[in-house]
Each structure stands twice: as structure tokens, then as C-alpha cells.
Scaffold this motif. Structure first.
Motif, short mmCIF file in Angstrom:
data_model
loop_
_atom_site.label_atom_id
_atom_site.label_comp_id
_atom_site.label_asym_id
_atom_site.label_seq_id
_atom_site.Cartn_x
_atom_site.Cartn_y
_atom_site.Cartn_z
N TYR A 6 0.85 -1.19 0.00
CA TYR A 6 0.00 0.00 0.00
C TYR A 6 0.89 1.24 0.00
N PHE A 7 0.38 2.32 -0.56
CA PHE A 7 1.04 3.60 -0.37
C PHE A 7 -0.03 4.69 -0.28
N CYS A 8 0.34 5.80 0.33
CA CYS A 8 -0.58 6.93 0.46
C CYS A 8 0.24 8.19 0.69
N SER A 9 -0.37 9.33 0.43
CA SER A 9 0.29 10.61 0.70
C SER A 9 0.14 10.95 2.18
N ILE A 10 1.07 11.74 2.69
CA ILE A 10 1.01 12.19 4.07
C ILE A 10 1.25 13.70 4.09
N GLU A 11 0.40 14.42 4.79
CA GLU A 11 0.47 15.88 4.83
C GLU A 11 0.50 16.35 6.28
N PRO A 12 1.34 17.36 6.61
CA PRO A 12 1.34 17.93 7.97
C PRO A 12 0.10 18.80 8.17
N PRO A 13 -0.28 19.07 9.43
CA PRO A 13 -1.46 19.91 9.67
C PRO A 13 -1.26 21.35 9.21
N SER A 14 -0.01 21.80 9.10
CA SER A 14 0.30 23.15 8.64
C SER A 14 1.70 23.16 8.05
N ILE A 15 2.03 24.21 7.31
CA ILE A 15 3.36 24.31 6.70
C ILE A 15 4.44 24.37 7.77
N SER A 16 4.13 24.97 8.90
CA SER A 16 5.12 25.11 9.97
C SER A 16 5.52 23.75 10.56
N GLN A 38 5.94 21.02 8.72
CA GLN A 38 6.54 20.18 7.67
C GLN A 38 7.90 19.61 8.09
N THR A 39 8.75 20.47 8.63
CA THR A 39 10.09 20.01 9.04
C THR A 39 10.01 18.99 10.15
N ALA A 40 9.14 19.25 11.14
CA ALA A 40 8.97 18.31 12.26
C ALA A 40 8.45 16.97 11.76
N MET A 41 7.53 16.99 10.78
CA MET A 41 6.99 15.75 10.23
C MET A 41 8.07 14.96 9.51
N VAL A 74 1.39 4.05 11.94
CA VAL A 74 2.29 5.18 11.68
C VAL A 74 1.58 6.50 11.99
N LYS A 75 0.35 6.64 11.53
CA LYS A 75 -0.41 7.87 11.80
C LYS A 75 -0.62 8.05 13.31
N SER A 76 -0.96 6.96 14.00
CA SER A 76 -1.20 7.04 15.43
C SER A 76 0.07 7.40 16.20
N ARG A 77 1.21 6.81 15.82
CA ARG A 77 2.47 7.11 16.50
C ARG A 77 2.92 8.54 16.24
N MET A 78 2.65 9.06 15.06
CA MET A 78 2.97 10.46 14.78
C MET A 78 2.25 11.40 15.74
N LEU A 79 1.02 11.03 16.09
CA LEU A 79 0.24 11.87 17.00
C LEU A 79 0.66 11.69 18.45
N THR A 80 0.77 10.44 18.91
CA THR A 80 1.05 10.19 20.34
C THR A 80 2.49 10.48 20.73
N GLU A 81 3.46 10.18 19.84
CA GLU A 81 4.86 10.33 20.19
C GLU A 81 5.46 11.65 19.73
N TYR A 82 4.98 12.19 18.61
CA TYR A 82 5.57 13.41 18.06
C TYR A 82 4.60 14.60 18.06
N LYS A 83 3.38 14.37 18.50
CA LYS A 83 2.36 15.42 18.62
C LYS A 83 2.09 16.12 17.29
N ILE A 84 2.10 15.35 16.19
CA ILE A 84 1.80 15.89 14.86
C ILE A 84 0.59 15.15 14.32
#
Length: 743
Positions: free
Chosen positions: A454-464, A466-469, A507-517
């Protein structure tokens, strides 16, 4: 809020327990067992591990998966879902031995975690569900253990359940895995239905006291004539089977002329030799949840699985120099990246300077003893042990750690000398292949990463953000090599590739819980592949002036169907002189540019496979830059792909469904609408049947929910990739429209 307070209190209690836990002295390699625990999902791996830690005195309370308080499942996602996602290491002592155990995932989406862990162990425990026998993922992990030539034990779990069938499990081992099981125990139940065990070697009856969580168990010599006669027959069968494999035991049997005169010690020694040589597989049983049989399993680990010194003999070329395998990397909020290392040779000390396979020199700042997400600092580890190291920022999974370039070169030289002086093998061709595999394992142990499905696009909640993501994705990819992260220059998006829907969701869940994105994932797309329809050949001439310098390349390439070699040279007489005059550097950049063009096919952007690039001729003008040659080669391949055309290959999944007899017809009718190929339908017990199916992944979106609806929640399923298949014109057209967002 209440859950957070309880979780914090429990974590504080565990840390307190850790401070007072039984101290394990640093052991010699003969007292160490490095083992992995493998199984199909929900067979009971983590529960078995928790019991081992509890009986070894490492924890003071029993962790339960359904309560979310286990030691090895420490990620939030693992505790919420009740499954193992990341493999974790724990260390404990048992009867004078030090056991380093790796608890691994059972879900197919995280097979890469299992593969990484097997580089660090000397033997494995494979857990079977006593009610299900050998399942789909059991076959997968068994194959992985075969690949690494690992001795193994079988633990048949859940034998307390009424529908458990020990004989069926043994039959499955023989028929589905082609194994040679040696049953060391026989199940028995009292009038209350409580599970007990008969020990075939010692002729004892074992029962467990549940009032003390199974810590206390009783051994009683069997005196009942019927039970004793049955056990003696089983013991004689065991000796007879072993004596056909082990010469030392066979000599004793011949000299004594009786199975009854063979001592238990001789049986254990013969069984150990046969197990370490992967000729037999000892089988034990019990119920981890009901605290039965775990102590016997740990005794079997000490008795039958090899020590570090009995394996990894190929690393003798390092002598006393440092050699360690990096098999996993995790990121800790306070300590940064932590590297799990299996030390093969030498001694690893705090503050030591090491060299990774990438040539980067780094310093180990601290060394920890593993216990999942808790750490106890130590000063050094000896050969054969497993530890967690901090301070290694450039090291990646699969790296070989040494002290210097000189040490590595000397090891390579000694290895080549020992290989050259060895006796010539009987099968020269096969031996050369084995030597290549051994050499690869020694000096270039990059893990083979499975293709994404599978593949999919991933987008940050804001441009600011992007680097953290991007930084968070780098860390996650370093932990999990099966996660693919790429940048699509056409759409300008970051694209993730993964092993399944669950993998991407984690991956999406870990981005939120561990990196707050709080990232946004695009709709899941199928990872199609492409292959050429017919061979094609073309010549491309490119001439351009860049910054006052004239760049000129004339190149002739051909694409042909070939599954083995990716790039080759046309050695025909008319082209041979031109190709022999090529500088190696030009050939290298040309190959790099041409093969890079196969990464994105013209139809849906899929990887082009089963295709060989054949170079016929090339002329490079004076002063032409390497980057220009690379771009010209890529442009030529893209032109060939566009003119010759490609066909789509879609991923196929193997599905195993278990359902009641009355639901089978409805399930099979639904499968027929999904372009499924039904391979077999077999009975499973008195009331259920198993369906074995191959089906396109594109037709299986949300199938687990659909199956629950059709069967009213009574059916279960497992699914894993089994390759790619060509599509007909109609299905291919639909797939192209979906990929382009038109459907």
C-alpha cells in the motif's frame, strides 16, 4: 484522566520493582541463551513472555494483554489494540543461566520486525495455539527461522481449553512444516478439567497450584499401571526415534539392549545435540494464561537451545576483536536513538569508539541491560550478550560494528584464507552459493526489505509542521525499515509505502502520540508494479550547452524481459570495442541513471520489474558531466517504456478463513465477486471449515468488516502477500482510472 493516573502509578511501581529485582551477574557465553519467541497473532507470545519474567523474579505482578499492563507491549498502540507491534528485548535469569528474549509481533504487517530480531538470536520458541494448530503466520515465521538456520522449540499453548487438540498440532507440524516433532510431554486433565502434564522422559505427573499464580508446581512419579505403561511406551518411542538420529545414543541402546536402561541424562544430551543440529523439534505444552507449563519451557530453553559459542562460528575470523550486529533501533524521548546490539566477538565497553558498516566512527556513551522500555546501565557486555547502546546516531539496522577498518580487513583476510584452505566440497556449485550467503551475512548484513503493498500521501497539519513531520518520519523509518518514505516530484507530496492498512494506521497514530503531529493520510493506493509488454530498442542523442560547456551523449539501450539481471552489456562483436573503451566511472553513473528510471513506470507510476536494461553502445563527448550522462540514460529508458508500453501487475494476497459450516456458502459467494481463486476448503473440527483463497488486494479493502457482517461475527481470517499477477485488460483499465483518481 483516571487511566493516566493509573498508568503513571503502575509505571512508578514497576520502576520500584526494577530497583529491587534479582541481580543477574554478567555471564560467560556458555551461560547465555539468546532466544526469540515467534507465533501467529493471538497465539499467546506476550502472555508467555510475561509468565517467564514473573517466575524468574523480574516482575512482581502478572501482566495481562487485555489489561494493557504487559512489560514488552509498552507502546500506547500495542496496549490499546492488544497486539505486539514492535519487537522488544528482555533479560532475566533462570537456574543459573542468563536468558535474553526477544518478543516479536505476530501480525503479517510487522514481519520485518521478526526478520530483524532473528539476526540476534541463537534459537527460537514457536508458540502454537492448541485450538488452531499451525496457522498462516506460523508458516511464515517457520520459514524465516529456516532461513537463519535456527534451532527451535515448540510450545503448544491454550491446552486448557476444551477444543484444544494436541494430536492435531503434532500432525500439522509434520504435514504443514515438514518438521520432526519430539513430544516431551502429554496433556492430561483431572475430573475438574484442570490441565496437568505427563513428562515423557522422567515419567512424572506435573500439576500447578493456582493460588500462587502457578509459582508452585508438583512432580509425582506416575504409579498408575495404565498411565505408566502408556508413558513408558512413549519414552521408548522417543528413544527409538532419537537413536536413529544420534549415534552416541544408538551405541548406548545397542550395548544395553534395552530402552529401559537408557538414563534420562543420556536422553537429554542426545536431544540437545539433535535440536542444535536442527534434526528434531522438541514439543512442550501448557497454558500461559492459566500459568501452566512455563517453568518447564524455561528449563527446556536452558537444556536444548544452543549457547552463543555453539553458533556463529563463521565470526571466528574476528578472533578477539569486536564484532557486533545491530538488529534494531528505537527512539527514546530522554535518551535519543538507542541501538540494540548482539555482540558476537570481543567486549563492548562504555565510551568505546566503534566503526559501523557505513564507515562512520561513533562513540558509545552508555550501555543498558534490556527490559523492554526500562533500562539498567552497565559498564560493559561480553561476547554472546545483547545490550542497548546510546550515542550511535548514524548506525542503521543491519550494520556490523567493529573497532576499526584494520580489524575488518584482517577479519576478511582470515575468512578468505580459512575458506581457501578448507576441504573441497562435494557440490562445488551449491557451496559457492553458500559461501556468498555467508560472506554477505558477515560483512554486509543489510536486511532484505519486503515490497510495499500500500502507499498513500502524508500531509502535515500546517506548513510550519513540515520540518517536524519529516524529522519524525526519518526516526520512524530508522526504527522500521519496511516503512518507505519518498517524495513525489510530480505531485509535490510526501508518499508513504507500507505493508498493510494496519501498518499505515499505526504510523499515523504514533505520529500523533509520540511526536504530537496530527498528520493527514491520503486514501490508500495499491502498490501496483509494471513490466514491459515486448522487447524494444532505441538510440537517444542529447546535446546541450550548460554554463558554456558543451554536453554531448549518444546512447543505445534495449529493454528485454528478464527476471534475474537488471543491467547488462551487449557483448556482440560490433559493440564490444566501444564498450571495452568505457571508463568504469561512466558505466557506473550510466547504470545508476538507467535503473533509477525503472522506479516509476508510465502507467500508474509503479516499479518496473522483470525487465533488463541492455547497453549496446554509448558515446560521451569530452567534458560531459557525469550528471548529464546519468540524466541521458534515464531519459532513454523512459522513452523506451513510453514507446513499448507496459502491463500492470497487481499484488495477490493469500487468505485463510475459518467459519462455521452454515456460513461457508455465503462467504464463498462473496469471494467469487472479488475475483478470488479458492484453493481449498477443508474441515476444521466438527462445526467449522477452513477456506484457502488467493485474491487481488484491490478487491479486499475493508474485507475483514465485510466478513464479520456476512458471518455475524463468527468467522476469522488471516491475510498475507503471496506475489504479483498479471491483469486482464478490463481490470487493468479500472486500476488505471482508480490510480488517476477518476473512479
Amino acid at each position: 484522566m483516571q487511566y493516566s493516573l493509573l498508568h503513571a502509578a503502575f509505571r512508578g511501581y514497576r520502576l520500584l520493582v526494577r530497583q529491587h529485582a534479582h541481580f543477574i551477574k554478567r555471564c560467560y557465553s556458555g551461560d547465555i541463551r539468546n532466544i526469540g519467541i515467534l507465533a501467529h497473532i493471538d497465539a499467546g507470545k506476550t502472555t508467555t513472555t510475561e509468565r517467564m519474567l514473573f517466575y524468574a523474579g523480574k516482575t512482581r505482578s502478572l501482566g495481562e494483554v487485555h489489561r494493557g499492563n504487559t512489560v514488552t507491549d509498552y507502546l500506547t498502540q500495542e496496549r490499546e489494540r492488544g497486539i505486539t507491534i514492535c519487537s522488544s528485548a528482555v533479560t532475566f535469569g533462570w537456574n543459573g543461566k542468563r536468558i535474553n528474549l526477544l518478543d516479536t509481533p505476530g501480525h503479517i504487517d510487522f514481519t520485518m520486525e521478526v526478520e530483524q530480531s532473528l539476526y540476534a538470536v541463537d534459537g527460537v520458541i514457536i508458540v502454537l495455539d492448541g485450538t488452531a494448530g499451525v496457522e498462516a503466520q506460523t508458516v511464515t515465521v517457520w520459514t524465516q527461522a529456516d532461513k537463519h538456520k535456527l534451532p527451535r522449540l515448540i510450545f503448544v499453548n491454550k491446552m486448557d481449553r476444551p477444543d484444544a487438540n494436541f494430536e492435531k498440532c503434532i500432525d500439522d507440524l509434520k504435514t504443514k512444516l515438514d518438521a520432526k516433532p519430539i513430544c516431551l510431554q502429554i496433556p492430561t486433565k483431572n475430573i475438574d478439567g484442570q490441565l496437568g502434564l505427563y513428562d515423557v522422559i522422567t515419567l512424572e505427573h506435573l500439576t500447578w497450584e493456582q493460588k500462587d499464580f502457578g509459582r508452585i508446581y508438583n512432580k509425582v512419579k506416575v504409579e498408575s499401571s495404565d498411565a505408566l505403561r502408556k508413558l513408558q511406551d512413549k519414552r521408548s518411542e522417543l528413544i527409538d526415534e532419537l537413536s536413529g538420529i544420534d549415534d552416541e545414543l544408538a551405541e548406548v541402546v545397542i550395548s544395553t539392549e534395552s530402552f529401559d536402561n537408557v538414563s534420562n541424562e543420556l536422553i537429554v544430551q542426545a536431544l540437545r545435540r539433535a535440536t542444535c543440529n536442527q534434526k528434531v523439534v522438541p514439543v512442550l505444552l501448557g497454558s500461559a494464561y492459566k500459568n501452566i507449563g512455563i517453568q518447564c519451557l524455561m528449563d527446556a530453553v536452558n537444556a536444548y537451545l544452543p549457547t552463543p559459542g555453539e553458533r556463529n562460528q563463521i565470526y571466528n575470523c574476528f578472533g578477539n576483536d569486536l564484532a557486533g550486529k545491530v538488529f534494531k533501533i528505537v527512539h527514546d524521548k530522554q535518551r535519543g536513538p538507542l541501538t540494540l546490539v548482539r555482540l558476537i566477538r570481543g567486549e563492548l565497553k562504555r565510551g568505546m569508539r566503534v566503526l559501523s558498516s557505513g564507515g562512520q566512527a561513533e562513540v558509545i556513551t552508555k550501555i543498558y541491560e534490556p527490559l523492554a522500555d526500562e533500562y539498567r546501565e552497565v559498564n560493559s557486555i561480553q561476547a554472546g550478550d545483547v545490550a542497548i547502546c546510546s550515542g550511535l546516531k548514524s548506525t542503521v539496522t543491519g550494520d556490523l560494528l567493529t573497532t576499526s577498518h584494520t580489524s575488518l580487513k584482517n577479519a576478511q583476510k582470515r575468512y578468505m584464507q580459512s575458506r581457501d584452505t578448507a576441504a573441497p566440497p562435494k557440490d562445488i556449485e551449491n557451496d559457492d552459493d553458500d559461501e556468498l550467503d555467508v560472506s554477505h551475512e558477515l560483512f554486509s548484513i543489510e536486511p532484505k526489505i519486503p515490497d510495499a503493498v500500500y502507499f498513500c500521501s502524508i500531509e502535515p497539519p500546517s506548513i510550519s509542521a513540515q520540518t517536524a513531520m519529516e524529522q519524525a518520519l526519518k526516526q520512524l523509518q530508522r526504527e522500521d525499515p519496511s516503512l518507505r518514505v519518498s517524495y513525489d516530484s510530480v505531485t509535490g507530496q510526501t508518499v508513504l509505502g507500507g505493508m498493510g492498512e494496519l501498518h499505515m494506521d499505526i504510523v499515523k497514530s504514533r505520529m500523533l502520540t509520540e511526536y504530537k503531529i496530527d498528520v493527514d493520510l491520503g486514501p490508500l493506493q495499491i502498490a501496483y508494479k509494471e513490466t514491459i509488454e515486448a522487447p524494444s530498442k532505441t538510440t537517444l542523442s542529447v546535446e546541450k550547452e550548460i554554463a558554456g560547456s558543451k554536453q554531448n551523449v549518444n546512447i543505445t539501450l534495449e529493454l528485454v524481459n528478464n527476471q534475474s539481471e537488471l543491467f547488462s552489456l551487449d557483448k556482440s562483436p560490433e559493440n564490444l570495442q566501444n564498450l571495452n573503451a568505457l571508463r568504469p566511472r561512466i558505466l557506473q553513473v550510466l547504470r545508476k541513471g538507467a535503473t533509477a528510471a525503472l522506479e516509476r513506470g508510465p502507467r500508474v507510476g509503479g516499479h518496473v520489474v522483470d525487465t533488463q536494461i541492455r547497453l549496446h553502445s554509448i558515446t560521451v563527448g569530452r567534458g560531459t558531466a557525469d550528471s548529464f550522462v546519468m540524466a541521458a540514460a534515464a531519459q532513454c529508458v523512459q522513452k523506451l517504456l513510453s514507446t513499448s508500453g507496459t502491463r500492470l501487475l497487481e499484488p495477490i494476497m493469500t487468505i485463510q478463513i475459518v467459519a462455521p459450516n452454515e456460513r461457508i456458502s455465503a462467504i464463498m459467494a462473496d469471494l467469487s465477486r472479488r475475483r478470488a481463486l479458492i484453493k481449498d476448503v477443508a474441515p476444521k473440527g466438527d462445526r467449522n471449515k477452513q477456506i484457502f483463497v488467493n485474491a487481488p488486494l484491490a478487491e479486499l479493502s475493508g474485507y475483514s468488516s465485510a466478513l464479520r457482517t456476512i458471518s455475524s461475527g463468527t468467522a476469522s481470517m488471516t491475510m498475507q502477500p503471496c506475489g504479483f499477477s498479471e491483469m486482464n485488460a478490463v481490470d487493468e483499465s479500472i486500476a488505471v482510472r482508480r490510480a488517476q483518481g477518476l473512479d
